[in-house]
Design a protein around this motif. Structure first.
Motif, PDB file in Angstrom:
ATOM      1  N   GLU A  46      -2.959  11.271   2.150  1.00  0.00           N
ATOM      2  CA  GLU A  46      -2.442   9.952   1.777  1.00  0.00           C
ATOM      3  C   GLU A  46      -2.647   8.946   2.905  1.00  0.00           C
ATOM      4  O   GLU A  46      -3.031   7.809   2.672  1.00  0.00           O
ATOM      5  N   ALA A  47      -2.383   9.368   4.127  1.00  0.00           N
ATOM      6  CA  ALA A  47      -2.575   8.486   5.282  1.00  0.00           C
ATOM      7  C   ALA A  47      -4.056   8.174   5.492  1.00  0.00           C
ATOM      8  O   ALA A  47      -4.411   7.052   5.862  1.00  0.00           O
ATOM      9  N   ILE A  48      -4.915   9.154   5.245  1.00  0.00           N
ATOM     10  CA  ILE A  48      -6.355   8.925   5.365  1.00  0.00           C
ATOM     11  C   ILE A  48      -6.811   7.887   4.343  1.00  0.00           C
ATOM     12  O   ILE A  48      -7.568   6.976   4.654  1.00  0.00           O
ATOM     13  N   GLN A  49      -6.324   8.005   3.097  1.00  0.00           N
ATOM     14  CA  GLN A  49      -6.703   7.046   2.054  1.00  0.00           C
ATOM     15  C   GLN A  49      -6.204   5.647   2.387  1.00  0.00           C
ATOM     16  O   GLN A  49      -6.930   4.666   2.212  1.00  0.00           O
ATOM     17  N   ALA A  50      -4.975   5.533   2.885  1.00  0.00           N
ATOM     18  CA  ALA A  50      -4.446   4.226   3.275  1.00  0.00           C
ATOM     19  C   ALA A  50      -5.281   3.645   4.413  1.00  0.00           C
ATOM     20  O   ALA A  50      -5.590   2.444   4.422  1.00  0.00           O
ATOM     21  N   SER A  51      -5.662   4.483   5.349  1.00  0.00           N
ATOM     22  CA  SER A  51      -6.495   4.047   6.466  1.00  0.00           C
ATOM     23  C   SER A  51      -7.862   3.598   5.956  1.00  0.00           C
ATOM     24  O   SER A  51      -8.400   2.587   6.426  1.00  0.00           O
ATOM     25  N   GLU A  52      -8.448   4.322   5.020  1.00  0.00           N
ATOM     26  CA  GLU A  52      -9.745   3.962   4.452  1.00  0.00           C
ATOM     27  C   GLU A  52      -9.688   2.604   3.766  1.00  0.00           C
ATOM     28  O   GLU A  52     -10.605   1.803   3.903  1.00  0.00           O
ATOM     29  N   LEU A  53      -8.607   2.349   2.999  1.00  0.00           N
ATOM     30  CA  LEU A  53      -8.476   1.056   2.336  1.00  0.00           C
ATOM     31  C   LEU A  53      -8.360  -0.063   3.366  1.00  0.00           C
ATOM     32  O   LEU A  53      -8.971  -1.123   3.224  1.00  0.00           O
ATOM     33  N   ASN A  54      -7.576   0.168   4.396  1.00  0.00           N
ATOM     34  CA  ASN A  54      -7.424  -0.836   5.451  1.00  0.00           C
ATOM     35  C   ASN A  54      -8.749  -1.036   6.192  1.00  0.00           C
ATOM     36  O   ASN A  54      -9.151  -2.160   6.486  1.00  0.00           O
ATOM     37  N   TYR A  55      -9.432   0.054   6.466  1.00  0.00           N
ATOM     38  CA  TYR A  55     -10.717   0.054   7.165  1.00  0.00           C
ATOM     39  C   TYR A  55     -11.763  -0.741   6.388  1.00  0.00           C
ATOM     40  O   TYR A  55     -12.494  -1.535   6.937  1.00  0.00           O
ATOM     41  N   SER A  56     -11.789  -0.566   5.069  1.00  0.00           N
ATOM     42  CA  SER A  56     -12.818  -1.227   4.251  1.00  0.00           C
ATOM     43  C   SER A  56     -12.556  -2.718   4.095  1.00  0.00           C
ATOM     44  O   SER A  56     -13.459  -3.456   3.723  1.00  0.00           O
ATOM     45  N   ARG A  57     -11.349  -3.177   4.368  1.00  0.00           N
ATOM     46  CA  ARG A  57     -11.050  -4.613   4.293  1.00  0.00           C
ATOM     47  C   ARG A  57     -11.691  -5.382   5.431  1.00  0.00           C
ATOM     48  O   ARG A  57     -11.766  -6.593   5.400  1.00  0.00           O
ATOM     49  N   SER A  58     -12.130  -4.682   6.472  1.00  0.00           N
ATOM     50  CA  SER A  58     -12.676  -5.371   7.640  1.00  0.00           C
ATOM     51  C   SER A  58     -14.131  -5.794   7.456  1.00  0.00           C
ATOM     52  O   SER A  58     -14.716  -6.357   8.365  1.00  0.00           O
TER      53      SER A  58
END
Length: 68
Positions: A55-67
């Motif tokens: 779950e934390a990895i997916q949240a990080s991926e979503l945040n990461y892709s916003r950049s």
């Protein structure tokens, strides 16, 4: 990778590739869609979190892709 960059298959800064097993384990389809949408990069954008579970990895991926 440099040849791929020169051909236009990669960007200078962008998502780094991930293992197929991790990609297939993503339960959030948005994460998979964003991973496919953007070209891979030679250098990943900086992000400083250290996710511990899926779950934390997916949240990080979503945040990461916003950049991008």
């Amino acid at each position: 990778m440099l040849v791929n960059y020169l051909r236009g298959d990669m960007k200078l800064v962008g998502v780094r590739t991930t293992q197929q097993t991790l990609f297939l384990n993503f339960t959030e389809k948005r994460v998979q869609e964003r991973r496919i949408k953007y070209k891979p990069g030679l250098v990943p954008p900086f992000y400083a979190d250290m996710p511990a579970d899926l779950e934390a990895i997916q949240a990080s991926e979503l945040n990461y892709s916003r950049s991008f």
